[in-house]
Write an enzyme that holds these catalytic residues in place. Structure first.
Site, mmCIF file in Angstrom:
data_model
loop_
_atom_site.group_PDB
_atom_site.id
_atom_site.type_symbol
_atom_site.label_atom_id
_atom_site.label_comp_id
_atom_site.label_asym_id
_atom_site.label_seq_id
_atom_site.Cartn_x
_atom_site.Cartn_y
_atom_site.Cartn_z
ATOM 1 N N LYS A 46 0.726 -1.232 -0.078
ATOM 2 C CA LYS A 46 0.054 0.074 0.118
ATOM 3 C C LYS A 46 0.821 1.356 0.004
ATOM 4 O O LYS A 46 1.814 1.429 0.889
ATOM 5 C CB LYS A 46 -0.874 -0.025 1.340
ATOM 6 C CG LYS A 46 -2.316 0.649 1.145
ATOM 7 C CD LYS A 46 -2.969 0.328 2.656
ATOM 8 C CE LYS A 46 -4.254 0.710 2.644
ATOM 9 N NZ LYS A 46 -4.939 0.705 3.742
HETATM 10 C C1 E4P Z 1 -8.364 1.211 4.072
HETATM 11 O O1 E4P Z 1 -7.439 0.664 3.579
HETATM 12 C C2 E4P Z 1 -8.171 2.135 5.192
HETATM 13 O O2 E4P Z 1 -7.322 1.491 6.161
HETATM 14 C C3 E4P Z 1 -9.279 2.496 6.081
HETATM 15 O O3 E4P Z 1 -10.568 1.984 5.244
HETATM 16 C C4 E4P Z 1 -9.457 3.868 6.796
HETATM 17 O O4 E4P Z 1 -10.527 3.959 7.370
HETATM 18 P P1 E4P Z 1 -10.821 4.956 8.651
HETATM 19 O O5 E4P Z 1 -11.270 6.235 7.925
HETATM 20 O O6 E4P Z 1 -12.156 4.660 9.296
HETATM 21 O O7 E4P Z 1 -9.802 4.935 9.364
#
Ligand code: E4P
Length: 218
Positions: free
Chosen positions: A83
């Site tokens: 990522k």
């Molecule tokens: C996705 O890959 C992220 O880790 C995640 O969906 C972030 O979500 P949040 O805005 O609830 O922290």
């Protein structure tokens, strides 16, 4: 539609995987911090439980650092998706890692033009964050609508739209109606999908009537 779970909690992942619902997992540095464990160990364990893509995020912000970390992370297991953030360096890292055959998830996407760049960089997934847009008074789902529509015009873009920062079942429902490829769900939201008060009430009534018959099926 593929379901990923957004957590680094291995016991949660094990129990959801047992239900046959998981196509993959996403983590981020905050979720790893919450687990209180070493990242390499947690990612290796998750990759053993779920055969689908498991996103592991780099924390370097420069290209060279991202490439080093990305290559290390993909070495943990063949189903690691590296990522990277949607920055200039992140997209250069995406292009290089994708060319080496690594799955790449471009994260922190907040605009459709950013998603076009991720597509052109050869990302496997782009992660638009709907909940965080809603939080600042912008309609998160409009971003999904725009990206899905744009990607449909360009079949050469193979990037999958991975809806992230999902906060409730309506986000999931709308994403599915729009044809987004993947939704990554916090475990609590995934469990909410099963629930409907009429299901509970209906089951209660059926069982009460059944009990009155004095029968048993077996
Ligand atoms: C996705 O890959 C992220 O880790 C995640 O969906 C972030 O979500 P949040 O805005 O609830 O922290």
């Amino acid at each position: 539609m593929k379901f990923f779970v957004d957590t680094a909690d291995v016991s949660e992942i094990r129990s959801l995987a047992g239900m046959g619902l998981l196509d993959g997992v996403t983590t981020n540095p905050s979720l790893i911090a919450k687990s209180g464990r070493r990242m390499s160990e947690v990612i290796a364990e998750i990759c053993d439980i779920v055969p689908g893509p498991v996103s592991a995020e780099v924390t370097a912000t420069d290209l060279e650092g991202m490439l080093k970390e990305g290559r290390y992370l993909r070495g943990i297991a063949p189903n690691v998706a590296v990522k990277v953030p949607l920055t200039e360096a992140g997209l250069s890292a995406c292009r290089a890692l994708a060319a080496e055959g690594t799955m790449v998830n471009v994260t922190l996407c907040f605009s459709a033009v950013q998603a076009i760049l991720a597509g052109k960089a050869g990302a496997t997934f782009v992660s638009p964050f709907v909940g965080r847009l809603d939080d600042i008074g912008q309609e998160g789902m409009q971003l999904i609508r725009d990206i899905v529509q744009i990607y449909r015009h360009y079949p050469s873009i193979r990037t999958e739209v991975l809806v992230a920062s999902i906060r409730n079942p309506v986000h999931l429902l709308e994403s599915a109606k729009l044809g987004a490829h993947v939704a990554t769900l916090p475990p609590a939201v995934l469990k909410q999908l099963f629930k409907h008060p009429l299901t509970d009430r209906g089951l209660e009534a059926f069982l009460a009537d059944w009990a009155k018959t004095g029968q048993s099926i077996l």
